[in-house]
Scaffold this motif. Structure first.
Motif, short mmCIF file in Angstrom:
data_model
loop_
_atom_site.label_atom_id
_atom_site.label_comp_id
_atom_site.label_asym_id
_atom_site.label_seq_id
_atom_site.Cartn_x
_atom_site.Cartn_y
_atom_site.Cartn_z
N ASN A 234 86.74 29.02 7.91
CA ASN A 234 85.38 29.53 7.65
C ASN A 234 84.74 28.64 6.60
N ASN B 59 79.70 43.24 10.38
CA ASN B 59 80.98 42.84 10.96
C ASN B 59 80.79 41.79 12.05
N ASN B 60 79.66 41.78 12.74
CA ASN B 60 79.40 40.77 13.76
C ASN B 60 79.26 39.39 13.14
N ASP C 56 81.04 38.33 10.61
CA ASP C 56 82.39 37.87 10.30
C ASP C 56 83.04 37.38 11.59
N ILE C 57 83.72 36.26 11.49
CA ILE C 57 84.36 35.71 12.69
C ILE C 57 85.87 35.86 12.56
N SER C 58 86.47 36.33 13.62
CA SER C 58 87.92 36.45 13.68
C SER C 58 88.45 35.36 14.61
N SER C 59 89.74 35.17 14.60
CA SER C 59 90.30 34.13 15.46
C SER C 59 90.14 34.50 16.94
N SER C 60 90.21 35.78 17.27
CA SER C 60 90.03 36.18 18.67
C SER C 60 88.58 35.96 19.13
N ARG C 61 87.61 36.24 18.24
CA ARG C 61 86.22 36.01 18.58
C ARG C 61 85.96 34.50 18.72
N TRP D 162 77.78 34.28 17.53
CA TRP D 162 78.57 33.05 17.34
C TRP D 162 78.50 32.19 18.59
N SER E 217 95.88 31.45 22.35
CA SER E 217 95.08 31.79 21.17
C SER E 217 95.92 31.68 19.91
#
Length: 187
Positions: free
Chosen positions: A137, A22-23, A25-30, A184, A130
């Motif tokens: 991606n 899961n680390n 994978d990048i989310s918009s908040s990360r 990231w 944000s």
């Protein structure tokens, strides 16, 4: 008893593997947090160069520049020494002789200082909401994020031109990369 301990170890290894995946994978908040941390380390800004020391300015011809210097002096960012004006013989314009010095209040805006030339910040860019982040991606280890950076004018904006005067923000793209050791980061 051995089966319970093996089952516990298996469960912990599985949970660790899932969180490690899961680390990646990048989310918009990360992505937003990563860009925010990057901008805290390396802020975005525009700058201009200011010449200090003795200057001879014409009262009429350089009236705009004189007004800008006097505004900065009233704000406490510049100091004047040896101020006097002289009328040239048979001239319609008079000469303003002044020694311009940088005041202590200008220190947060100074980028570089060499002899009589100082580079100062004119526009600072801060991270917007944000909700304005667009994330693409490219792969599991790279992504591109486009964010809105809001303009904040410094007192020295009077000495420079705004490159985008009709907007209160700019849009900038950041390339993000994933590393096993650091996670990231902005590339």
């Amino acid at each position: 008893m051995k089966i319970k301990s093996l089952l516990t170890v298996f469960t912990l290894v599985t949970l660790f593997t899932l969180t490690a995946c899961n680390n990646k994978d990048i989310s918009s908040s990360r992505a937003f947090d990563t860009i925010g941390a990057y901008l805290n380390e390396k802020p975005e800004f525009e700058s201009t160069t200011l010449t200090l020391g003795k200057k001879k300015l014409r009262m009429r011809k350089d009236s705009l520049q004189i007004e800008q210097y006097k505004t900065l002096e009233k704000g406490g960012y510049l100091e004047f020494e040896d101020e006097n004006s002289k009328k040239k013989w048979l001239s319609k314009d008079s000469i303003w002789n002044v020694t311009i010095k940088l005041a202590e209040k200008a220190h947060p805006y100074v980028i570089d200082q060499k002899n009589d030339k100082v580079t100062v910040k004119t526009i600072l860019y801060t991270l917007g909401d944000s909700s304005n982040l667009q994330l693409n991606n490219n792969s599991k280890k790279s992504a591109t994020a486009s964010v809105m950076l809001n303009k904040e004018y410094t007192p020295f904006i009077a000495l420079a031109k705004d490159k985008n005067p009709n907007t209160k923000f700019i849009t900038k793209k950041f390339k993000l990369r994933y590393s096993e050791t650091t996670g990231w980061s902005v590339n």
